[in-house]
Design an enzyme around this catalytic site. Structure first.
Site, PDB file in Angstrom:
ATOM      1  N   TYR A  73      34.976  97.884  27.996  1.00 46.88           N
ATOM      2  CA  TYR A  73      34.614  98.541  26.736  1.00 46.88           C
ATOM      3  C   TYR A  73      33.908  99.875  26.979  1.00 46.88           C
ATOM      4  CZ  TYR A  73      35.904  94.706  23.582  1.00 46.88           C
ATOM      5  OH  TYR A  73      36.591  93.772  22.847  1.00 46.88           O
ATOM      6  N   GLU A 101      30.427  68.328  43.734  1.00 47.43           N
ATOM      7  CA  GLU A 101      31.516  68.777  42.855  1.00 47.43           C
ATOM      8  C   GLU A 101      31.196  68.578  41.370  1.00 47.43           C
ATOM      9  OE1 GLU A 101      35.416  67.078  43.654  1.00 47.43           O
ATOM     10  OE2 GLU A 101      36.215  67.772  41.749  1.00 47.43           O
ATOM     11  N   ASP A 127      35.199  64.692  45.178  1.00 44.51           N
ATOM     12  CA  ASP A 127      36.112  63.567  45.038  1.00 44.51           C
ATOM     13  C   ASP A 127      37.024  63.519  46.271  1.00 44.51           C
ATOM     14  OD1 ASP A 127      35.176  62.871  42.498  1.00 44.51           O
ATOM     15  OD2 ASP A 127      36.679  64.080  41.464  1.00 44.51           O
TER      16      ASP A 127
END
Lengths: 373, 373
Positions: free
Chosen positions: A99, A193, A245
């Site tokens: 911008y 995580e 995981d």
């Protein structure tokens, strides 16, 4: 307002870029910016340092080339604005930068930028041309992640004892280079995580009882979390354990934290921590901790099925081919995952009891040094 | 470990649920759980309180009904686990809850839960049957959001001065009911849609100079941010201003913060803050602050185009029909947006200069009380 230790160095780089262009103009040469090629063909794995980096191929952007002129103008415009940010001690989001620079060029029926898709890649051009992180150009990314643990950080003059932030924790900002690590009583850094697992560990006082700095990533770690992990390792000489995981996505997170990513190979040397190890979840954990009934099936088709491998299987297979997954332990882990066709989540450890992860699983694995390298 | 002021009340509700079932069994009646119907037909706008809520329709779940028995068992199993969590002073994620309860029923070839898609809706059943928030059952959601400003919070025994957390801020956790607001020097609460805009305001010391508690939502506010907004308003009697992009998504955020959402109507009375106002961005701001060149076009087809309205236009049109958008100022705002076919982002204020939002825009709008109701 941030004052980064790299400010002087980055200002110097920006100024030499400008000086070089002025010299070229005065010598009536075609103004040129050189930058490394970022395509995959120029991404290589640096075996000595165990991380991804760009190779030696360079490309040039010329002002007097009808295909380059617009991007050339944008590159200089962004470089100039970043210099202004550093001098003012301000930062800006890449949206604000867009911008700030969008306008109609006087005398032309043309905008400097049509949309942010034009400015974002030019920022990357500038990062690679100058060999700096965008954060060192005072540009901020979306912040994500929290920190808990026995560490006092000085941030904007405030001394923050991260052991006294309840269950809320410190929000990890986009720029962490200006953090001063005032004092600490930590034995290691644990990057987690999922937010829910980090909340579990904090609720169990794991950070207090085990002198652990817990970085809650909330999924794929943000740039701020990656850089902070690296700085904690470098400046405080702390080991880093990664807790994800036990699935291809979790191992991809490990991979990005330790070696970097293909797309952002030019940043790995500042964002990645090659010495970090994976604490779990692993295929071995399933048997060692009796998690057979709380695994899930891998998604997709196995390599021996027609049309396979796809999805999770393909990701695991691809990883086996990456140079930074060539260590025996990793090859064996990924092969076992494919053979058994299963994955196991961090939160599956709750199947025993909620405190099991904090009281048994993590202490055992850390004491035994039972990591994937 | 959290000790919530609602603990006793919730335990009592869980126990009466159990007592009622025992009584039914002893009377040889069919064990039954009553809960409000959650379908849209039973969602209504409470005009007096200006928020969404469930109506009076109830449904019953019977143990001795082949279509209900499995869900009945799951409801009781989850109720029992939540009682345990409250008694232990622990919380759990809904994923942990699932893993805690998943097992093969002894003597049957059947699992208590197949996957989390089974346990999640049962949690909602329990919330509505007992008329409590899931957080009051000690179940946590994904945390998101940060807080900055002149407020000291006691969290887990730690006193946290949120004016001394640099540019990092306090991570807003999932459960905030146990926060104690020890002291404050705030004039209002400012909920900011984008992290980047919140970072801008913090960099400009807006929270310090204007005694503002800034809640950085990072997009759609998390449950924690929604509840915290409400608690800050209720307990400290502070006005709440919402600062979003001037587009249908921003106004939807406003709508959820003030009236609640259709899908979670049963929670609005505890999560929504009907008295909050929208500070901007508005269509009027575009002209008032010379932002004509940094607007963007609405996505989709306008109502007068063939096949229209779609996308942004449809969302704006739909909002005009909602009971809680019937005030003249809102009708006019949404109609202007549709007529002009444009949207304006918070960060477009950077087109003037980076500090403009903190030095001019927000102070002017707040001084003039120039809000949408």
């Amino acid at each position: 307002m941030p004052n980064l230790e790299h400010d002087d160095e980055v200002l110097e780089k920006l100024e030499s870029l400008g000086d070089q262009l002025i010299e070229q103009i005065e010598n009536q040469e075609n103004p040129t910016i050189e930058k490394p090629v970022r395509s995959r063909s120029n991404v290589e794995f640096d075996e000595d340092n165990e991380l991804l980096r760009l190779g030696d191929s360079m490309s040039s952007r010329y002002f007097m080339n009808i295909g380059h002129a617009r991007k050339f103008m944008q590159t200089i415009m962004i470089a100039s604005k970043c210099k202004e940010l550093i001098n003012e001690g301000r930062t800006a989001s890449v949206r604000e930068l867009y911008y700030q620079l969008k306008r109609t060029v006087p005398g032309l029926d043309e905008n400097t930028l049509e949309d942010q898709d034009e400015s974002d890649p030019v920022i990357v051009d500038l990062e690679t041309a100058l060999d700096v992180l965008r954060e060192h150009l005072h540009l901020i990314a979306e912040p994500k992640g929290r920190l808990f643990g026995p560490l006092t950080i000085e941030d904007e003059g405030d001394q923050i004892n991260c052991l006294q932030l309840g269950k809320s924790g410190l929000g990890v900002p986009s720029i962490v280079d200006d953090y001063k690590f005032v004092e600490h009583d930590a034995d290691y850094v644990l990057v987690v995580e999922t937010s829910a697992m980090a909340a579990r560990l904090v609720e169990e006082d794991f950070h207090k009882e085990h002198n652990a700095i817990i970085l809650s990533a909330g999924g794929q770690p943000s740039r701020g979390v990656r850089r902070l992990t690296r700085l904690l390792h470098d400046r405080l000489d702390l080991p880093v354990y990664i807790f994800t995981d036990g699935d291809p996505y979790g191992y991809y997170i490990y991979s990005v934290l330790t070696a970097g990513s293909m797309n952002l190979a030019f940043e790995s040397k500042r964002l990645a921590t090659p010495e970090a190890n994976l604490i779990g979840m692993t295929m071995q954990d399933i048997d060692a901790y009796g998690l057979e009934n709380v695994t899930e099936n891998l998604k997709g088709k196995a390599p021996d099925q027609s049309g396979g491998p796809t999805a999770d299987y393909k990701r695991a297979k691809d990883m086996m081919g990456y140079e930074w997954f060539q260590k025996d332990a990793w090859q064996q882990e990924l092969q076992t995952m494919i053979d058994r066709g299963i994955r196991v989540e961090q939160q599956a450890l709750a199947a025993n009891n909620l405190q099991f992860v904090a009281e048994t699983y993590l202490p055992e694995k850390i004491n035994e040094g039972n990591f994937l390298p």
